[in-house]
Each structure stands twice: as C-alpha cells, then as structure tokens.
Design a protein around this motif. Structure first.
Motif: not given
Length: 263
Positions: A71, A97, A100, A121, A123, A188, A191, A193-194
């Motif tokens: 990403l 995506m 992300y 999306t 997170h 993907l 990625r 955790d946001s």
C-alpha cells in the motif's frame, strides 16, 4: 503464469484522466477495478472540482509489474502523480482498496491532503483467515487468469442482476491484468490496522457506506466515522459495496458537501 511474491520498491507512472477545474479531487478506485467506476462522478460534479482519476498500479492502463505490491508503494505512485501535475494538495477519495491507499498516503504525507473521502472501505487489517484467502486467490489467478478474482458480492443483494453497472464492473475485472491482481492481493493481505491513522486525521472527512454492503457491514463505516475527528458519516440504504455506481447521486451529494467545506 507464476505467482511472484518478490517485493517491489520502484514507483510507476500511473495512467490517468482529468476533468474540470477548481479544488483538486483524487478519485482512487477499488480492487480489481479501474478509473471507469467513477464515470457518474465525472458526469455529476466535474464542473465544481478538478477531478483526477488514476488507474492504480496493476489496474486499467497503468503498468502492472510482476511481484508483490504494498500500500505504501501504491500511495507513493499517487503522490508522484500529484508531483507530475504540480498539485501540492488534494482531497483524496478512496473506494475499498483506494481507501487503504488513502490511509497509507496519510501516514506518509499528510501535508498532501486538503480533505479525505473514505468510500466502502475498512480500517482493519485482514484476519489470518482473510489473509490466507488473498494468497489462495493469487495462486488461483496465476493458474486460471483474472476470472478467478471475480466477486459476486460487490452489489446490494436487491440489485437487478441485469443492471448495466454490474455488467460493466465484471468487464473491468476480467480485463485487469493477472500480474496486477496478484500484486495487489499481496498488498491487501499485508496491510496494517489503520485505527490510529484515522484518529490522527485533521482534514475535513466524509465516510460513505452502503447499508447493503456484503463485504463490509454497516458497523465498519460507522466505526471509522467515530475514529476520525469531526467526520461526516453518509450511509446509503440502496447501496452495496459500489455506491458510486449503484447510487451515484447520493455519493455525488456527499462529495460535493465535502468540496464545499474547502471552497
């Protein structure tokens, strides 16, 4: 075709199109799609904004190098595009995506944002089961081609099966290069955790979700909107995972409201 997991670290020049003038707005598509999913947004509000629609790495007319994408690298591709266009800041609007990638770009270069839109999306990072399924799908794409990445759950359960946007979406996916699909699947799967990323957002933000999204239940956009300080949440009854195509007027309204905050 072989499945290549070699990490890549070189940016690519993205194919893109531009429409309109005014506040710059990036529209980042989801997986495994391309910029054509945003046509109703181009029709709807290009008179009030400068829309920039890239094909992300591995998708559409952009390069699809063989290997594992990340990403961060996909976000750097988009930042490089802004540099090419001499655009210091934009509203970043990311679908699935693309969301992300938007969150990754915020971690890398928050100074390049004037606003943020997060559309259908998530997170959260993949669960171990979901991550394993991504790699399994990549193996299938290597063996069977792009058709192995088709997803029957992109639309609202009540969507007419012969709706033109369903046929258009399937065509886009079938024409996405297998190397791009495999590279993106690895991005993907890996990625982060946001949640903390969202807590740090300081620009005007809209979170858009579909009540009929079969991939991300309504609790996901609701939680995202709670995490972002002062975010506006727009939940759309008749939308699934592709609200920009299923309910374009509702999405256009939410995005125009965001643009107007910066006018």
């Amino acid at each position: 075709m072989t499945y290549n997991s070699t990490p890549l670290n070189t940016t690519v020049n993205l194919a893109f199109e531009e429409h309109g003038s005014g506040t710059p707005v990036l529209l980042l598509h989801g997986f495994p799609l391309n910029r054509r999913i945003w046509q109703e947004q181009v029709n709807g509000f290009s008179t009030s904004a400068h829309l920039i629609l890239p094909d992300l790495r591995g998708h559409g007319a952009s390069p699809a190098p063989e290997g594992a994408y990340s990403l961060d690298l996909m976000a750097q591709d988009v930042i490089q595009l802004l540099n090419r266009l001499d655009i210091p800041k934009a509203i970043w609007v990311g679908h699935s995506m693309g969301g992300y990638i938007t969150m990754a770009a915020w971690r890398l270069a928050p100074e390049r944002f004037s606003g943020m839109g997060l559309v259908a999306t998530n997170h959260k990072a993949d669960t171990p089961e979901a991550e394993a399924k991504r790699y399994e799908t990549a193996e299938k794409v290597a063996a069977e081609g792009s058709k192995a990445a088709l997803n029957p759950k992109l639309f609202h359960p009540a969507a007419p099966p012969n709706a033109p946007y369903i046929q258009a979406t399937e065509s886009i996916m079938l024409n996405t290069q297998p190397t791009g699909i495999m590279g993106a699947l690895q991005a993907l799967a890996s990625r982060p955790d946001s949640s903390d990323t969202l807590k740090s957002v300081t620009v005007p933000t809209v979170v858009i979700g579909g009540e009929g999204d079969q991939l991300f239940k309504p609790e996901i956009p609701q939680e995202m909107a709670r995490l972002v300080p002062n975010a506006v949440l727009t939940m759309i009854d008749a939308a699934g995972h592709m609200p920009m195509m299923e309910t374009p007027s509702a999405v256009n309204h939410a995005l125009v409201e965001l643009i107007n905050q910066l006018a």
